[in-house]
Design an enzyme around this catalytic site. Structure first.
Site, short mmCIF file in Angstrom:
data_model
loop_
_atom_site.label_atom_id
_atom_site.label_comp_id
_atom_site.label_asym_id
_atom_site.label_seq_id
_atom_site.Cartn_x
_atom_site.Cartn_y
_atom_site.Cartn_z
N ALA A 18 0.83 -1.20 0.00
CA ALA A 18 0.00 0.00 0.00
C ALA A 18 0.87 1.26 0.00
O ALA A 18 0.65 2.18 -0.79
CB ALA A 18 -0.92 -0.01 1.22
N ASP A 180 -1.78 -8.24 -12.53
CA ASP A 180 -0.40 -8.61 -12.78
C ASP A 180 0.20 -7.29 -13.25
O ASP A 180 -0.12 -6.82 -14.34
CB ASP A 180 -0.30 -9.67 -13.89
N HIS A 181 1.02 -6.68 -12.42
CA HIS A 181 1.35 -5.27 -12.72
C HIS A 181 2.15 -5.12 -14.02
O HIS A 181 2.22 -4.03 -14.56
CB HIS A 181 2.01 -4.58 -11.53
N HIS A 243 4.50 -12.62 -14.47
CA HIS A 243 4.90 -11.47 -15.28
C HIS A 243 5.43 -11.89 -16.67
O HIS A 243 4.99 -11.38 -17.69
CB HIS A 243 5.97 -10.64 -14.57
N LYS A 341 17.12 -4.83 -15.76
CA LYS A 341 16.65 -4.78 -17.15
C LYS A 341 15.56 -5.81 -17.38
O LYS A 341 15.65 -6.93 -16.92
CB LYS A 341 17.82 -5.05 -18.10
N ARG A 367 12.59 -3.17 -25.12
CA ARG A 367 13.06 -3.00 -23.74
C ARG A 367 11.91 -2.44 -22.90
O ARG A 367 11.45 -1.32 -23.12
CB ARG A 367 14.29 -2.09 -23.68
N GLN A 369 11.95 -2.09 -19.49
CA GLN A 369 12.49 -1.14 -18.51
C GLN A 369 13.95 -1.44 -18.26
O GLN A 369 14.37 -2.57 -18.51
CB GLN A 369 11.72 -1.22 -17.19
N TYR A 375 14.12 -1.50 -30.59
CA TYR A 375 15.13 -1.33 -31.63
C TYR A 375 15.31 -2.61 -32.42
O TYR A 375 15.09 -3.71 -31.93
CB TYR A 375 16.46 -0.79 -31.08
N ASP A 395 16.53 2.59 -34.11
CA ASP A 395 16.38 2.73 -32.66
C ASP A 395 15.25 3.69 -32.30
O ASP A 395 15.27 4.86 -32.70
CB ASP A 395 17.72 3.24 -32.13
N LEU A 396 14.28 3.18 -31.57
CA LEU A 396 13.20 4.03 -31.05
C LEU A 396 13.30 4.03 -29.53
O LEU A 396 12.71 3.20 -28.85
CB LEU A 396 11.84 3.48 -31.50
C1 BG6 Z 1 7.05 -8.44 -8.06
C2 BG6 Z 1 7.97 -9.46 -7.45
O1 BG6 Z 1 5.88 -9.06 -8.49
O2 BG6 Z 1 7.69 -7.83 -9.16
C3 BG6 Z 1 9.27 -8.81 -7.02
O3 BG6 Z 1 7.33 -10.04 -6.33
C4 BG6 Z 1 9.89 -8.05 -8.16
O4 BG6 Z 1 10.18 -9.77 -6.51
C5 BG6 Z 1 8.86 -7.12 -8.81
O5 BG6 Z 1 10.97 -7.29 -7.65
C6 BG6 Z 1 9.41 -6.47 -10.05
O6 BG6 Z 1 8.57 -5.46 -10.48
P1 BG6 Z 1 9.13 -4.23 -11.32
O7 BG6 Z 1 7.93 -3.44 -11.66
O8 BG6 Z 1 10.10 -3.52 -10.45
O9 BG6 Z 1 9.80 -4.82 -12.52
#
Ligand code: BG6
Length: 484
Positions: A18, A180-181, A243, A341, A367, A369, A375, A395-396
């Site tokens: 949070a 799933d972020h 992920h 990376k 890429r 992050q 590219y 390359d973009l």
């Molecule tokens: C999380 C994992 O889901 O994702 C972490 O539990 C990991 O271990 C993280 O560090 C990575 O997220 P991001 O957004 O930093 O790539």
């Protein structure tokens, strides 16, 4: 669309997720004017705190490094719409008290409509009692009710099914938003556009042109105090099964009929169902050891002594469908590596031998992050009065090309989608089910369910990973440019 008169309830408001993710994302949306009109944010957790203490905690991760007065003012406004209720997670009366607080807020709304969005920033052990108590005590009949939940969703296929069916007793699929972020990251969302809005990329997107694909996640730090959680789950459950598999599914699915959430998720599920469970022959496990003045995994006090939990995993998936038959998809992820990376690297096949031979293969790199970029590694004529090919790049890189753009935080994008009721970037129950089917056998092997537990190979903190990795990826046909 956004609903006026919405209350966002953050459960687990005093916890890490949070503080680090949920509140900063809500604040980001608030500052940019994306939250619903008259929104209120209510924190709920066990810790007893007065309002001032709660405000201090909830805003502790909001950044204002240069004391910008505009941000200071926005933080004060954000505090003004935030209140807190403390209570347990398993008692009905506690949730009745939360409900009374919510009704009090709603009594000031001009219309009778009241909408509630519940964000679970909670440990999985309380998901079910909280889901139940919210449904029984805090469910409104005047507007929308939504829950936002995040992994871990179980530890294998059976436990995930059990958890999902328990939650389903109280909350429908339509009311549930499973985060799933990675699905909120700009470059992951970009995959749909790169693939389906470009005939050029779309045309060479199959086994005839592509040799191998790598999806790589690297972090330069270890578990550092998070070992208790991590050791129970390991690298595969922490990153690959969710992920990286999500990225893979968008990268490989067929073209959805429309942009609708169900059309997209139908295609994701379909491609995932074409992937058989991963085998141990296709897997490499590692664990970091002390090096360069940095501690090894086992030196972390929160890690059980002698743990053989993998902090690195590489594993190859195969998709049995006409588009991808025979193309290896290598997912790899590790903690305590040499850099931060996350990228997708699509390596094309060699050009037909003849006028050119032994030249570097094309690679399309996305890429994710840091420093978002797409590219294409390609060959061009070396400038000058002779004909020689040299490898170069189209390359973009976002920060050079889109200098004004602000790339949204993943959690901002996802919370906004959930407030709007758009499920496209959330995980549907059957996606989760098939993801667990792919990974459960290998996880059971690692957990020692069918015999001796495999030992991860050591790699030094700060390195590129286990030394066995180069051989591993070459086995699947990956060619380094200078290998040829
Ligand atoms: C999380 C994992 O889901 O994702 C972490 O539990 C990991 O271990 C993280 O560090 C990575 O997220 P991001 O957004 O930093 O790539």
């Amino acid at each position: 669309a956004l609903k006026d008169n919405t209350i966002i309830v953050v459960l687990g408001a005093s916890g890490d997720l949070a503080k680090k993710k949920t509140f900063p994302a809500l604040f980001g949306l608030f500052r940019q004017g994306f939250l619903p009109r008259d929104v209120k944010i209510v924190g709920y957790a066990r810790t007893k705190m007065d309002k001032a203490e709660y405000h201090k905690r909830a805003t502790s991760y909001l950044k204002n490094p240069n004391d910008d007065p505009e941000i200071t003012q926005a933080i004060e406004q954000f505090k003004a719409l935030s209140t807190y209720v403390s209570g347990s997670y398993d008692e009905g009366e506690a949730f009745a008290a939360l409900n009374a607080h919510l009704e009090e807020i709603e009594s000031h709304y001009a219309s009778k409509e009241a909408n509630r969005v519940f964000y679970f920033a909670l440990p999985p052990s309380v998901f079910v009692p909280v889901a139940k108590n919210l449904k029984e005590q805090c469910y409104v009949t005047t507007g929308i009710n939504r829950v936002i939940v995040e992994k871990p969703f179980g530890k294998d296929l059976d436990s995930a099914r059990e958890l999902l069916s328990s939650l389903k007793q109280y909350w429908t699929e339509d009311e549930t938003f499973r985060i799933d972020h990675y699905l909120g990251k700009e470059m992951v969302k970009n995959l749909l556009v790169l693939r389906f809005a470009n005939i050029a990329t779309g045309a060479a997107w199959d086994k005839n042109y592509i040799s191998n694909v790598q999806i790589t996640f690297k972090e330069p730090f270890g578990t550092e105090g998070r070992g208790g959680y991590f050791d129970e789950f390991g690298m595969i459950r922490d990153v690959l099964q969710n992920h990286l598999l999500q990225v893979l599914s968008i990268l490989t699915m067929e073209r959805p009929v429309s942009f609708s959430a169900e059309d997209i998720r139908d295609e994701k599920v379909k491609v995932l169902r074409s992937i058989p469970p991963i085998t141990k022959e296709d897997t490499l496990l590692g664990q970091y050891v002390a090096a360069n003045g940095k501690p090894g995994y086992l030196d972390d006090d929160t890690v059980p002594p002698n743990s053989i939990c993998p902090t690195f995993a590489a594993t190859t998936l195969w998709i049995h469908n006409p588009r991808w038959e025979g193309v290896p998809f290598i997912l790899k992820a590790g903690k305590a590596l040499n850099e931060a990376k996350v990228e997708v690297r699509i390596q094309y096949k060699d050009v037909t031998q003849g006028i050119f031979k032994d030249i570097a293969r094309n690679e399309l790199v996305i890429r994710i992050q840091p420093s978002e970029a797409v590219y294409l590694k390609m060959n061009a004529k070396t400038p000058g009065l002779y004909t020689r090919a040299m490898p170069t790049e189209m390359d973009l890189t976002y920060k050079r090309r889109f200098t004004e753009a602000k790339i949204p935080e993943a959690y901002e994008a996802l919370i906004l989608d959930a407030l709007k009721g758009d499920h496209s970037n959330f995980v549907r129950h059957d996606e989760l089910d098939v993801a667990w089917k792919i990974f459960t056998p290998i996880l059971h092997w690692i957990d020692g369910k069918n015999g001796a537990r495999p030992r991860p190979v050591p790699y030094p903190y700060g390195s590129r990973g286990p030394k066995e990795l180069d051989g591993f990826i070459q086995k699947y046909g990956f060619k380094r440019a200078n290998d040829s």
